[in-house]
Scaffold this active site. Sequence first.
Site, PDB file in Angstrom:
ATOM      1  CE1 TYR A   1      -8.633  12.422 -28.231  1.00  0.00           C
ATOM      2  CE2 TYR A   1      -7.655  10.299 -28.672  1.00  0.00           C
ATOM      3  CZ  TYR A   1      -8.083  11.529 -29.119  1.00  0.00           C
ATOM      4  OH  TYR A   1      -7.969  11.856 -30.437  1.00  0.00           O
TER       5      TYR A   1
ATOM      6  CE  LYS B   1       0.296  23.737 -32.404  1.00  0.00           C
ATOM      7  NZ  LYS B   1       0.971  24.309 -33.597  1.00  0.00           N
TER       8      LYS B   1
ATOM      9  CG  ASP C   1       1.686  23.420 -36.716  1.00  0.00           C
ATOM     10  OD1 ASP C   1       2.653  22.871 -36.157  1.00  0.00           O
ATOM     11  OD2 ASP C   1       1.527  24.659 -36.720  1.00  0.00           O
TER      12      ASP C   1
ATOM     13  CG  ASP D   1      -7.084   9.511 -32.979  1.00  0.00           C
ATOM     14  OD1 ASP D   1      -7.157   8.711 -33.924  1.00  0.00           O
ATOM     15  OD2 ASP D   1      -8.061   9.821 -32.272  1.00  0.00           O
TER      16      ASP D   1
ATOM     17  CG  ASP E   1      -6.985   7.782 -38.809  1.00  0.00           C
ATOM     18  OD1 ASP E   1      -6.425   6.743 -38.397  1.00  0.00           O
ATOM     19  OD2 ASP E   1      -8.198   8.016 -38.637  1.00  0.00           O
TER      20      ASP E   1
END
Length: 369
Positions: free
Chosen positions: A143, A194, A227, A251, A255
């Site tokens: 970000y 990852k 994942d 993020d 959620d």
Amino acid sequence: MAANKKLLILPGDGIGVEVMIEVRRLIDWMAKNRSVSFDVDEGLVGGAAYDAHGVALSDGDLDKAMSVDAVLLGAVGGPKWDNVAREHRPEAGLLKLRKEMDLYANLRPAIVFDALAEASSLKTELVRGLDMLIVRELTGGVYFGEPKINETLADGTRRAIDTQIYTSPEIERVTRVAFELARKRGNKVHSVEKANVMETGVLWRSVVSDLHAAEYSDIELHHMYADNCAMQLVRTPKQFDVMVTDNLFGDVLSDCAAMLTGSLGMLPSASLGGADESGRRKALYEPVHGSAPDIAGDGIANPLACILSFAMCLRYSFDMGDDADMIEKAVQNVLGGGIRTSDIMQDGMARVSTTGMGEAITMELDKLT
Ligand code: NAD
């Protein structure tokens, strides 16, 4: 009377203002019943600050935020400010606070209260008793990484670039927060990245492993690809205690974990910065939900996310774990007694307003003390 604790309250916009009134009720209750007094100052952030000062956070309120022990924020935003220049949009106030206070560790608990277990989108037995904590890196990663480009090339092709960057100190400090918290909970950490396809993931895994070996080998550590983690969260969420991950994965995964609990109106959060010489950390506490313009002004918003954020503030900024436990217990009992705001309403329960829920919590606290 214990020494005063300095709090800055920034209610913000929409339901932020309404739910914060119920936190003030709780603060007053504590002063009266627990002999804990807070020095409470109040300021403006978001659209409210823009309307008053032409900016989403004034220098004066930023100075206050930098000097107090903890900041409690309601929510920012709303359609009224949709056409305001990007740098003055309500969200800019929140981003400025996070940046200036260097709040690099975002704590998002996902706790399923027994009375609400059936509201989860997963089978009740998978989530009943769930109590996990996601620690998300908040100030680095994709970000913020440069270059960040959105351009049209000479042949007319459009191209956008985001850059994921992490340094070892950035990874180490947020991992340290996760290990320290795990020691006070279930003593287990899942580190998520990852490393199979990203160099930042390779670095992440090696920094976490080194820190674990050097200082935290008493903690059960698991490495997991992001994942796979997304799958595991909806398959067997109770395997997790503390999870630590980067800004982007955090993020998304936080959620996802949040929805296991069934309601946005129940979700608190904390954002912590580095400790100074006295051990004091800059800290900001806020509900996960936004300003909910669709119900703002109706008096029906659920104040529990904000109240639970205040409980986190007691636990992490003031070392008042017993009081935090007591507030969480009061929430548990009130829900168990069938009291509900509209967002968590179920058949046969008693529907209350924002104020009604705040009053129910302090009445329950009266019983608990
Ligand atoms: P939102 O969280 O405000 O609302 C989503 C839905 O959940 C709405 O239907 C709302 O009524 C409901 N809801 C949220 N909190 C509730 C509560 N406590 N009690 C009962 N119902 C609740 O998200 P949104 O609609 O996407 O965004 C609205 C505004 O809030 C936007 O301007 C957005 O930018 C802003 N926002 C701010 C923050 C923040 O301040 N941290 C976070 C998210 C969104």
